[in-house]
Design a protein around this motif. Structure first.
Motif, PDB file in Angstrom:
ATOM      1  N   PRO A 174       0.806  -1.228   0.000  1.00  0.00           N
ATOM      2  CA  PRO A 174       0.000   0.000   0.000  1.00  0.00           C
ATOM      3  C   PRO A 174       0.839   1.277   0.000  1.00  0.00           C
ATOM      4  N   VAL A 175       2.077   1.205  -0.525  1.00  0.00           N
ATOM      5  CA  VAL A 175       3.006   2.341  -0.409  1.00  0.00           C
ATOM      6  C   VAL A 175       2.741   3.402  -1.470  1.00  0.00           C
ATOM      7  N   ASN A 176       2.891   3.019  -2.755  1.00  0.00           N
ATOM      8  CA  ASN A 176       2.806   4.034  -3.809  1.00  0.00           C
ATOM      9  C   ASN A 176       1.909   3.638  -4.978  1.00  0.00           C
ATOM     10  N   MET A 177       1.319   2.434  -4.924  1.00  0.00           N
ATOM     11  CA  MET A 177       0.615   1.918  -6.102  1.00  0.00           C
ATOM     12  C   MET A 177      -0.618   2.744  -6.452  1.00  0.00           C
ATOM     13  N   PHE A 231      -0.962   4.691 -10.068  1.00  0.00           N
ATOM     14  CA  PHE A 231      -2.004   4.381 -11.043  1.00  0.00           C
ATOM     15  C   PHE A 231      -2.849   5.619 -11.347  1.00  0.00           C
ATOM     16  N   LEU A 232      -3.198   6.354 -10.311  1.00  0.00           N
ATOM     17  CA  LEU A 232      -3.999   7.570 -10.536  1.00  0.00           C
ATOM     18  C   LEU A 232      -3.228   8.571 -11.392  1.00  0.00           C
ATOM     19  N   SER A 233      -1.920   8.688 -11.141  1.00  0.00           N
ATOM     20  CA  SER A 233      -1.133   9.645 -11.932  1.00  0.00           C
ATOM     21  C   SER A 233      -1.016   9.187 -13.387  1.00  0.00           C
ATOM     22  N   ARG A 260      -2.311  11.376 -16.470  1.00  0.00           N
ATOM     23  CA  ARG A 260      -1.413  11.758 -17.567  1.00  0.00           C
ATOM     24  C   ARG A 260      -2.108  11.581 -18.919  1.00  0.00           C
ATOM     25  N   GLU A 261      -2.902  10.524 -19.054  1.00  0.00           N
ATOM     26  CA  GLU A 261      -3.660  10.343 -20.296  1.00  0.00           C
ATOM     27  C   GLU A 261      -4.673  11.460 -20.473  1.00  0.00           C
ATOM     28  N   ILE A 262      -5.293  11.882 -19.371  1.00  0.00           N
ATOM     29  CA  ILE A 262      -6.250  12.997 -19.434  1.00  0.00           C
ATOM     30  C   ILE A 262      -5.551  14.266 -19.909  1.00  0.00           C
ATOM     31  N   GLU A 263      -4.392  14.551 -19.335  1.00  0.00           N
ATOM     32  CA  GLU A 263      -3.645  15.759 -19.707  1.00  0.00           C
ATOM     33  C   GLU A 263      -3.213  15.708 -21.168  1.00  0.00           C
ATOM     34  N   ASN A 264      -2.824  14.548 -21.651  1.00  0.00           N
ATOM     35  CA  ASN A 264      -2.426  14.439 -23.049  1.00  0.00           C
ATOM     36  C   ASN A 264      -3.576  14.786 -23.981  1.00  0.00           C
TER      37      ASN A 264
END
Length: 726
Positions: free
Chosen positions: A539-542, A546-548, A552-556
């Motif tokens: 539960p550290v960074n996953m 995934f959200l980022s 990133r696809e949204i920003e593209n």
């Protein structure tokens, strides 16, 4: 809040109307399993197998999910699910959804499959249909083999209602004293230590039948029912009625208070064997009201916990017939292949004088050349993963082996290899997840065996299940230490590896080795590791990673580029991930999801999820691999690993997802997903209302069965084209 491109009206993406219920979605999945049993394109014995799987799945669903909901109702929990249902509403909806499924399965077995089996020489008879020779044989068998095992239990003021064990099949028997005319109630358990279906010798079969009989027999409970006089001598048998119960079987552990986790789980397992509170009663529909009421009262159940069936109870036992030697009634034999790069490997040696330059490559030399992807069951698990660990156990240059073990088989060659490694002087560390549901006992056994030979065994982290699939081998090579890793999507279980589709990546890249080292330090010691070089670790960074990646696809897209996400997993439940996928769809990101089981996202909703398409593939193999693809403005990224998009995977489990850096492997993974997205035989399309529609070939277009295609691709890749599956 997110604003639609088509409307300035704010939309609350957490609104319950945008979410499907988890439990009802699971029932839809099990309904697709039932469809395979009803599909005449499925070989006959495979149809029985799917009926067995459907029933086995339901048993576990009641033992865990329904039991949990009933506990919530009793505790007066009012918390709503993301789709806006209370626990009681979910129980009500489960029942109304399930009753037609149960009716369909029994009707199909009795009216379709039983006659079809008879046409192929498999006669599952009722006792009353036997001829005299057959009855005589069966009665003799009863007296010799069955009668000594049975224990009739009276129920009266001096004999309280007996404990009925979980998933047991029983007979409720009413007997009468001929002298006093008084009636009594008794229970006879159908022993699970005996075969559920009793065969009758072929020479006693129906001589008038035109076709030879491959198997003839009757259900065990009927043989018992027609010999009850032996159990109640001097009494008149008035009636008998089969019944079956399901109990709460989930473990309840207070890890913070357990001084010894191993001992605590063993104690809970003893409770499970007896079973918790009853959650379901199954009876035949012709059972009279007085017997039905008696059972409900004594089991402290209500009418809403009662499921009536027409025919045999406990159809999970139909798996028995898969053992019949009738290949023409089964799927074509599965043939796993060995990747070309792993053929003709040199065997490892404990002799340190055996040099790397000797003739033939070893497993490690293959991985040093470039990363290696394996795809099970199309490629052999035993000749890849098991061989890798065994190779390490007998290699003189290997110093240490570290591994996470969530589930494995009862006769695990992997655990045997780890034991051999320890005996050969390697330092072996294994995290054995004792809380792997319904595999706890198996894992306790292996943990103790490993500890006896000096393996460092760790039982996981408090409050977290370790679900990651990772192995690291530390090896001395000339003047350096190199780390070799395997990161997979499936359990280290050779038996399920023949039935589940899974992926594994072998690599010796420094970044992955360093990350896996940090992971094991996190699992076995004290570590507050918050970042990893490449790995996504829950539960550290996953969750954040995934959200980022989705954002990133949204920003593209917002910057005028194309955006695309393709993901394959077992379940999609997490509300935050779903809401973010809705945002991506509204921005114009094209999203294709391959989700075998539970899916709480509603595709195709206007202004919400019009750019999201979801399929489920249910076929010969259980789809279990997880693959995540992000277009990233042509700089494509693809990941594989152990986690689904569920709260438990992202927040309450230790999971590992790895990026795939090798461009050839990345293309292979994209091809796999492309083949699945084009499936028109085993694929089902999710509709906005939560129902699924199975794809069919259009007009004269060929059938595209993704599992069959992948099987044949694996055969062709090693030149074994003579055994292609039609």
């Amino acid at each position: 809040m997110a604003k639609s491109k088509k409307s300035s009206t704010p939309i609350n993406l957490s609104d319950p109307q945008y979410y499907l219920n988890r439990e009802l979605s699971w029932l839809e999945f099990n309904g697709r399993v039932l469809h395979e049993a009803c599909d005449d394109r499925t070989p006959l014995l495979e149809r029985l197998k799917f009926l067995g799987i459907f029933n086995s799945n339901l048993d576990e669903f009641f033992m865990v999910r329904v039991a949990g909901l009933k506990q919530q109702v009793e505790a007066k929990v009012s918390l709503l699910t993301p789709d806006g249902r209370t626990p009681q509403q979910q129980l009500d909806d489960i029942r109304s959804t399930l009753i037609p499924h149960v009716k369909k399965e029994h009707q199909h077995f009795e009216e379709v499959l039983r006659p079809l089996l008879a046409n192929h020489g498999i006669h599952i008879l009722n006792y009353i249909d036997l001829n005299q020779k057959q009855r005589t044989h069966l009665d003799s068998y009863f007296e010799e083999q069955v009668f000594p095992v049975l224990t009739p239990l009276a129920v009266d003021p001096s004999h309280p209602f007996p404990f009925i064990s979980n998933l047991s099949l029983n007979l409720a028997v009413v007997v009468k004293n001929p002298d006093t005319e008084e009636e009594f109630f008794a229970r006879v358990k159908v022993p699970s230590v005996l075969p559920r279906f009793l065969p009758i010798p072929p020479e006693l079969g129906d001589q008038n039948s035109e076709k030879p009989a491959h198997w003839t027999g009757v259900p065990l409970e009927q043989a018992i029912a027609h010999n009850l006089e032996s159990l109640f001598p001097g009494m008149n048998i008035q009636e008998y009625h089969p019944f079956r119960i399901t109990r709460d079987a989930d473990l309840v552990l207070e890890e913070d208070e357990a001084d010894d986790l191993l001992l605590a789980i063993e104690q809970e397992l003893r409770k499970r064997r007896l079973g918790g509170s009853p959650v379901r009663l199954e009876i035949q529909s012709q059972t009279p009201d007085i017997v039905r009421s008696r059972l409900l009262q004594d089991l402290e159940l209500t009418e809403s916990d009662l499921y009536e069936v027409d025919g045999l109870l406990g159809l999970r036992d139909l798996m028995y017939f898969m053992s019949l030697p009738l290949p023409e009634l089964k799927d074509p034999p599965r043939q796993s292949v060995v990747p070309i790069r792993l053929q003709r490997l040199r065997e490892p040696s404990l002799d340190p004088d055996v040099l790397e330059t000797d003739e033939g490559k070893d497993f490690f030399a293959v991985i040093r050349e470039k990363d290696l992807l394996v795809h099970h069951p199309y490629q052999s698990f035993s000749e890849t993963v098991v061989r890798f660990i065994t190779h390490a156990a007998y290699d003189s240059n290997v110093l240490a082996i570290k591994m996470t073990l969530y589930r494995t088989s009862g006769d695990s060659p992997i655990v045997n290899a780890l034991i051999a490694a320890a005996e050969n002087g390697k330092q072996v560390s294994v995290l054995v997840e004792l809380k792997a549901r319904f595999d706890e006992e198996n894992n306790i056994y292996w943990a103790r065996r490993l500890e006896r030979v000096g393996v460092h065994v760790v039982y996981g982290l408090v409050g977290l299940k370790t679900h990651s699939k990772t192995v690291m081998v530390v090896r001395r090579e000339k003047d350096r230490i190199r780390r070799y890793v395997h990161i997979g999507t499936g359990n280290y279980n050779p038996k399920t590896a023949r039935l589940y589709t899974d992926l594994g990546l072998f690599s010796c890249r420094e970044e992955l080795g360093a990350d896996i080292t940090d992971l094991f330090n996190f699992l076995t010691g004290y570590s507050l590791q918050k970042s990893y070089r490449e790995l996504l670790v829950a539960p550290v960074n996953m969750r954040d990673r995934f959200l980022s990646l989705i954002h990133r696809e949204i920003e593209n897209v917002q910057n005028g580029f194309s955006g695309r996400i393709v993901a394959k997993m077992n379940s999609l439940v997490d509300p935050q991930i779903i809401a973010t996928l809705y945002e991506a769809s509204r921005a114009g990101v094209q999203i294709d999801l391959i989700i075998r089981g539970v899916c709480c996202l509603r595709p195709g909703l206007k202004d919400i999820s019009e750019n999201i398409r979801i399929i489920s593939i249910v076929g010969r193999f259980l789809e279990h691999s997880r693959i995540y693809y992000f277009h990233n403005n042509t700089q494509e990224e693809i990941y594989i690993g152990s986690a689904d998009w569920m709260r438990r995977n992202l927040d309450r489990r230790v999971e590992v997802i790895t990026p795939v850096k090798d461009p050839d492997i990345a293309k292979d993974l994209q091809e796999i997903m492309g083949i699945m997205l084009a499936d028109n035989r085993q694929a089902w399309e999710l509709q906005a209302d939560g129902t699924y529609i199975q794809r069919r070939p259009y007009d004269d277009s060929p059938e595209a069965n993704s599992q069959k295609i992948l099987m044949n691709m694996a055969l062709r890749s090693t030149g074994v084209a003579s055994n292609l599956i039609d």
